[in-house]
Design an enzyme around this catalytic site. Structure first.
Site: not given
Ligand code: FAS
Ligand code: PHB
Length: 390
Positions: A72, A200, A292, A296, A384
């Site tokens: 993109h 957006y 989000p 980032k 971005y």
């Molecule tokens: P994660 O949370 O992905 O992974 C952590 C792992 O550790 C999980 O598998 C969990 O089960 C495990 N864990 C937890 N406690 C533990 C324990 N005690 N023992 C062993 N394992 C354990 N980011 C974006 O850039 N764009 C988005 O649109 C976006 N949407 C999101 C929506 C939601 C609902 C959430 C919660 C986050 C979102 N994020 C988004 C952010 C997300 O993408 C995170 O930045 C990304 O998952 C980070 O990855 P990790 O640091 O690996 O953490």
């Molecule tokens: C997504 O595709 O989940 C997404 C993309 C851009 C954002 C947030 C979420 O800023």
């Protein structure tokens, strides 16, 4: 059992760290509390910075990303019923790649399994110990047995609710947090994206985002109240509200369909400082959370892990502590800039009733300035697409 690096958490941070260490011949075991299926079932991020793509290339897991990822060159901002394009590539010479976090996780999991590396899924009662002394280790329960993983280092990649950060004495860690007065209601559907690039939208009814996972799968978000419940939203109600928040020319192009996932996520800004405690290193959501809006979260997790893998490689290969000693400071320099951008873009694009009529006028003036100024558009674009990894 013993390993060089014990990684807690098999999300993108833990899996990417394991892959980068494997490339360098460093042994790591991942301990995950959930099943692989559960981890893969989480629908989260969708946009990768070029630095994240480069790390996935370095980890040897980018073959499908190269084939299926969507480059993109820009995004569109919608307000006052009009669309305004921000030309990332024209302004910065860089672009982003649309490729779901689920796909990144799957590629990393498959590569790890193919290499025969150890990942303990469904580990119970995981706890981390000895990271302030000479014998760090991770304890967990599985298949009726209490087990222990001795190691040289522990990487806390266990997310915001994980055990690693929670195991650090309160006197040793500083927390910075802001909770936003709304959430994001997200829907995933096998319908073609409404526009080639992301949209957006700032609207008086609330923020909306048109994102995508492929040319046949779309991801949409609506700003929603913190008291809202996903069961209050039928698919039809979601599509109706989305179209009300988009410019007419876009709304009429939306292809609707049955949701394959629908959920509400809270929004917060969060940073824990420092990110190293003896032989325990926090990485990814375990150390920081961003709203989000700026896409980032996943990208910061990747850059943390890039710094950490470099530091551990220098420790084992060059017998140098420089990389691990500088880890926290290097990560936080990039994290705080991404926190600022994510807070700024969230503040600009969402509805904040509490700021009143004056606040809305300020938001509108900033949007008009942003799309009319090359300097302001360039500032948005360079944040971005991702600030450089130093
Ligand atoms: P994660 O949370 O992905 O992974 C952590 C792992 O550790 C999980 O598998 C969990 O089960 C495990 N864990 C937890 N406690 C533990 C324990 N005690 N023992 C062993 N394992 C354990 N980011 C974006 O850039 N764009 C988005 O649109 C976006 N949407 C999101 C929506 C939601 C609902 C959430 C919660 C986050 C979102 N994020 C988004 C952010 C997300 O993408 C995170 O930045 C990304 O998952 C980070 O990855 P990790 O640091 O690996 O953490
Ligand atoms: C997504 O595709 O989940 C997404 C993309 C851009 C954002 C947030 C979420 O800023």
């Amino acid at each position: 059992m013993r390993t060089q690096v014990a990684i807690v958490g098999a999300g993108p941070a833990g899996l990417l760290l394991g892959a980068l260490l494997h490339q360098a011949g460093i042994d790591a075991v991942i301990i995950e509390q959930r099943s692989a299926e559960y981890v893969l079932g989480r629908i989260r991020a969708g946009v990768l910075e070029q630095t994240t793509v480069a790390l996935l290339e370095q980890a040897g897991v980018a073959e499908r990303l190269r084939r299926e990822g969507l480059p993109h060159d820009g995004t569109e901002l919608a307000f006052d019923g009009q669309l305004h394009r921000i030309d990332f590539f024209g302004l910065t010479g860089r672009r982003v790649t649309v490729y779901g976090q689920t796909e990144v996780t799957q590629d990393l999991m498959q590569a790890r399994a193919a290499a025969g590396l150890t990942t303990v899924y469904e580990a119970e009662n995981v706890s981390v110990h000895g990271f302030d002394g000479a014998a760090p280790h991770v304890r967990y329960h599985q298949a009726g047995r209490d087990l222990e993983l001795a190691c040289d280092f522990i990487a806390g990649c266990d997310g915001y609710h994980g055990v690693s950060r929670a195991s650090v004495p309160a006197c040793a860690i500083a927390i910075f947090e802001k909770v936003y007065p709304f959430g994001w209601l997200g829907i995933l559907a096998d319908v073609p994206p409404v526009r080639h690039e992301l949209v957006y939208a700032n609207h008086e009814r609330g923020f909306a985002l048109c994102s995508q996972r492929s040319r046949t799968r779309s991801r949409y978000y609506l700003q929603t109240s913190l008291t809202d419940k996903v069961e209050n939203w039928s698919d039809a109600a979601f599509w109706d509200e989305l179209r009300l928040r988009l410019p007419a020319e876009v709304a009429q192009q939306v292809t609707t369909g049955a949701s394959i996932e629908k959920s509400i996520a809270p929004l917060r800004s969060f940073v824990a400082e420092p990110m190293r405690f003896g032989t325990l290193f926090l990485a990814g959501d375990a150390a920081h959370i961003v709203p989000p809006t700026g896409a980032k979260g996943l990208n910061l997790a990747a850059s943390d892990v890039g710094y950490l893998s470099q530091g551990l490689i220098e420790h084992y290969r060059d017998k140098s502590p420089a990389g691990i000693d500088a880890y926290s400071q290097r990560c936080l320099a990039r994290i705080w800039k991404a926190e600022r951008f994510s807070w700024w873009f969230t503040s600009l694009m969402h509805k904040f009733p509490e700021t009143g009529a004056f606040g809305q006028k300020m938001q509108h003036a900033e949007l008009e300035y942003l799309v009319g100024s090359k300097a302001a558009s360039t500032a948005l674009a360079e944040n971005y697409v991702g600030l450089p990894i130093r």
